[in-house]
Scaffold this motif. Structure first.
Motif, mmCIF file in Angstrom:
data_model
loop_
_atom_site.group_PDB
_atom_site.id
_atom_site.type_symbol
_atom_site.label_atom_id
_atom_site.label_comp_id
_atom_site.label_asym_id
_atom_site.label_seq_id
_atom_site.Cartn_x
_atom_site.Cartn_y
_atom_site.Cartn_z
ATOM 1 N N ALA A 97 0.803 -1.220 0.000
ATOM 2 C CA ALA A 97 0.000 0.000 0.000
ATOM 3 C C ALA A 97 0.835 1.269 0.000
ATOM 4 C CB ALA A 97 -0.932 0.016 1.215
ATOM 5 N N GLN A 98 2.105 1.159 0.400
ATOM 6 C CA GLN A 98 2.934 2.359 0.490
ATOM 7 C C GLN A 98 3.093 3.054 -0.857
ATOM 8 O OE1 GLN A 98 3.638 3.207 3.635
ATOM 9 N NE2 GLN A 98 2.565 1.297 4.101
ATOM 10 N N ALA A 99 2.974 2.307 -1.960
ATOM 11 C CA ALA A 99 3.177 2.888 -3.286
ATOM 12 C C ALA A 99 1.868 3.303 -3.951
ATOM 13 C CB ALA A 99 3.908 1.888 -4.187
ATOM 14 N N LEU A 100 0.731 3.144 -3.255
ATOM 15 C CA LEU A 100 -0.568 3.411 -3.861
ATOM 16 C C LEU A 100 -1.165 4.717 -3.353
ATOM 17 C CD1 LEU A 100 -2.121 -0.172 -3.687
ATOM 18 C CD2 LEU A 100 -0.921 0.893 -5.600
ATOM 19 N N ASP A 101 -2.074 5.278 -4.137
ATOM 20 C CA ASP A 101 -2.782 6.506 -3.770
ATOM 21 C C ASP A 101 -3.882 6.151 -2.777
ATOM 22 O OD1 ASP A 101 -4.811 8.614 -3.803
ATOM 23 O OD2 ASP A 101 -3.634 9.492 -5.415
ATOM 24 N N GLN A 102 -3.705 6.535 -1.521
ATOM 25 C CA GLN A 102 -4.663 6.178 -0.479
ATOM 26 C C GLN A 102 -6.010 6.878 -0.663
ATOM 27 O OE1 GLN A 102 -3.903 3.784 2.167
ATOM 28 N NE2 GLN A 102 -2.544 3.454 0.427
ATOM 29 N N GLY A 103 -6.007 8.068 -1.257
ATOM 30 C CA GLY A 103 -7.260 8.778 -1.479
ATOM 31 C C GLY A 103 -8.173 8.017 -2.420
ATOM 32 N N ILE A 104 -7.604 7.518 -3.521
ATOM 33 C CA ILE A 104 -8.402 6.736 -4.483
ATOM 34 C C ILE A 104 -8.895 5.452 -3.833
ATOM 35 C CG2 ILE A 104 -8.289 5.437 -6.638
ATOM 36 C CD1 ILE A 104 -6.366 7.546 -7.699
ATOM 37 N N LEU A 105 -8.026 4.781 -3.083
ATOM 38 C CA LEU A 105 -8.409 3.534 -2.436
ATOM 39 C C LEU A 105 -9.573 3.749 -1.463
ATOM 40 C CD1 LEU A 105 -4.944 1.904 -1.697
ATOM 41 C CD2 LEU A 105 -6.673 1.094 -3.303
ATOM 42 N N ARG A 106 -9.480 4.824 -0.676
ATOM 43 C CA ARG A 106 -10.548 5.086 0.289
ATOM 44 C C ARG A 106 -11.860 5.419 -0.420
ATOM 45 N NH1 ARG A 106 -9.354 5.647 5.620
ATOM 46 N NH2 ARG A 106 -7.150 5.509 6.143
ATOM 47 N N GLY A 107 -11.786 6.132 -1.542
ATOM 48 C CA GLY A 107 -12.991 6.440 -2.295
ATOM 49 C C GLY A 107 -13.652 5.189 -2.834
ATOM 50 N N LEU A 108 -12.858 4.275 -3.394
ATOM 51 C CA LEU A 108 -13.398 3.020 -3.913
ATOM 52 C C LEU A 108 -13.974 2.160 -2.795
ATOM 53 C CD1 LEU A 108 -10.633 2.093 -6.522
ATOM 54 C CD2 LEU A 108 -12.931 2.967 -6.994
ATOM 55 N N PHE A 109 -13.279 2.148 -1.668
ATOM 56 C CA PHE A 109 -13.751 1.382 -0.529
ATOM 57 C C PHE A 109 -15.088 1.931 -0.021
ATOM 58 C CE2 PHE A 109 -13.542 0.548 4.157
ATOM 59 C CZ PHE A 109 -13.653 -0.835 4.091
ATOM 60 N N MET A 150 -7.591 -4.385 5.495
ATOM 61 C CA MET A 150 -6.823 -3.945 6.666
ATOM 62 C C MET A 150 -5.453 -3.442 6.253
ATOM 63 S SD MET A 150 -8.435 -4.434 9.699
ATOM 64 C CE MET A 150 -7.200 -4.872 10.924
ATOM 65 N N GLY A 151 -4.813 -4.137 5.308
ATOM 66 C CA GLY A 151 -3.480 -3.758 4.893
ATOM 67 C C GLY A 151 -3.449 -2.483 4.075
ATOM 68 N N LEU A 152 -4.417 -2.333 3.170
ATOM 69 C CA LEU A 152 -4.433 -1.166 2.287
ATOM 70 C C LEU A 152 -4.899 0.096 3.002
ATOM 71 C CD1 LEU A 152 -5.907 -2.719 -0.976
ATOM 72 C CD2 LEU A 152 -3.575 -1.896 -0.652
ATOM 73 N N LEU A 153 -5.926 -0.048 3.876
ATOM 74 C CA LEU A 153 -6.555 1.122 4.474
ATOM 75 C C LEU A 153 -6.351 1.229 5.976
ATOM 76 C CD1 LEU A 153 -9.970 0.833 2.593
ATOM 77 C CD2 LEU A 153 -8.030 2.269 1.968
ATOM 78 N N GLY A 154 -5.898 0.151 6.611
ATOM 79 C CA GLY A 154 -5.745 0.155 8.054
ATOM 80 C C GLY A 154 -7.031 -0.124 8.805
ATOM 81 N N GLN A 251 -11.886 12.119 4.397
ATOM 82 C CA GLN A 251 -10.815 12.177 3.395
ATOM 83 C C GLN A 251 -10.608 13.594 2.906
ATOM 84 O OE1 GLN A 251 -11.044 9.263 0.179
ATOM 85 N NE2 GLN A 251 -10.452 10.816 -1.288
ATOM 86 N N HIS A 252 -11.730 14.316 2.669
ATOM 87 C CA HIS A 252 -11.616 15.704 2.193
ATOM 88 C C HIS A 252 -11.155 16.642 3.306
ATOM 89 C CE1 HIS A 252 -13.099 15.098 -1.859
ATOM 90 N NE2 HIS A 252 -14.105 14.384 -1.375
ATOM 91 N N LEU A 253 -11.645 16.405 4.534
ATOM 92 C CA LEU A 253 -11.256 17.267 5.638
ATOM 93 C C LEU A 253 -9.787 17.105 5.987
ATOM 94 C CD1 LEU A 253 -14.327 16.897 8.042
ATOM 95 C CD2 LEU A 253 -13.708 18.889 6.665
ATOM 96 N N LEU A 254 -9.282 15.873 5.844
ATOM 97 C CA LEU A 254 -7.887 15.627 6.153
ATOM 98 C C LEU A 254 -6.964 16.001 4.987
ATOM 99 C CD1 LEU A 254 -8.169 12.169 7.944
ATOM 100 C CD2 LEU A 254 -7.438 14.307 8.983
ATOM 101 N N GLY A 255 -7.598 16.235 3.833
ATOM 102 C CA GLY A 255 -6.806 16.554 2.665
ATOM 103 C C GLY A 255 -5.992 15.397 2.153
ATOM 104 N N ARG A 256 -6.554 14.137 2.356
ATOM 105 C CA ARG A 256 -5.820 12.934 1.956
ATOM 106 C C ARG A 256 -6.647 12.181 0.940
ATOM 107 N NH1 ARG A 256 -1.672 11.866 5.603
ATOM 108 N NH2 ARG A 256 -1.795 13.108 7.515
#
Length: 256
Positions: A97-109, A150-154, A251-256
């Motif tokens: 997950a370190q190399a992935l865009d967490q914002g996109i992942l959280r949106g899809l999730f 759990m691994g991608l998003l915690g 996600q938007h409030l944290l700017g992530r």
């Protein structure tokens, strides 16, 4: 720590109690709510917020797992298989997950949770009476899906696992939540160890959250076993829907 002890306790204890209750009711750790609160309300960086939330999640998940297993005994070998596969997947995906865009992942999730929540809220009672039952030897695959989340998003291992266990394997809601806890409880222990090793845990705040949560998690589990199956299933669906909205907002409030 930049906060005096008393204000931290006054906020963390009731917050932990609230999250512990809902964690017991739905078989989740509460981190998906606690992490944005710690980051937005207390100004913790994302990694420290996740590590601190794990201090609360570990005892909540372990107590919840024990109490669910007492009311809804599950096969120990199957639960162990799900836990081992889930823990291994969590560890591997956390590095990936370190190399992935967490914002996109959280949106899809969040979109996925909203879709599954809709299906659970408008579920057909007739269809529930005769669910499709898959080969139980495939149960470890749920560990792959939950561990990946759990691994991608915690967070989200239990949220991902429970609908799969009810919809795909035909398990009843409370039994599914027992299996989901078997997945995320050991994973959370390993995750906390990793965050602590990297000095990403506020132990004072996390311990206060944990104390509050342990006091109320049993009440949540007891309520879960008093509610009718369909009521619990739909309540879980509404919780998932609220979580998906919360993920997008935070996600938007944290700017992530």
């Amino acid at each position: 720590m930049s906060f005096s002890l008393i204000p931290v306790l006054l906020i963390s204890l009731p917050l932990g109690a609230l999250l512990g209750f809902f964690g017991g009711l739905f078989g989740i750790g509460g981190g998906i709510i606690a992490i944005p609160v710690l980051a937005l309300g207390f100004g913790l960086d994302q990694a420290t917020a996740q590590g601190t939330a794990l201090v609360m999640m570990v005892p909540n998940l372990l107590v919840g797992w024990w109490r669910y297993a007492r009311h809804n005994p599950v096969s120990l070998p199957q639960a162990a298989a799900v836990a081992v596969v889930g823990s291994a997947t969590t560890w591997g995906m956390a590095h990936f997950a370190q190399a992935l865009d967490q914002g996109i992942l959280r949106g899809l999730f969040a979109l996925f949770l909203l879709f599954v929540a809709g299906r659970m809220i408008v579920c057909n009672p007739v269809a529930e009476a005769a669910p499709v039952r898959r080969n139980q030897r495939l149960l470890p695959l749920v560990g792959v899906v939950g561990g990946a989340s759990m691994g991608l998003l915690g967070v989200g291992g239990g949220l991902m696992a429970t609908p799969l266990l009810t919809g795909w394997f035909g398990l009843r809601q409370r039994v599914a939540q027992s299996f989901a806890l078997a997945l995320v409880a050991p994973s959370s222990v390993f995750a906390l160890g990793a965050y602590a090793q990297n000095q990403r845990v506020d132990w004072t705040m996390g311990s206060a959250l944990a104390v509050g949560g342990v006091v109320t998690v049993a009440a949540g589990v007891n309520l879960a076993h008093r509610w009718p199956e369909r009521t619990l299933r739909r309540a879980f669906g509404w919780m998932m829907a609220a979580t998906s909205v919360w993920l997008v907002i935070s996600q938007h409030l944290l700017g992530r």
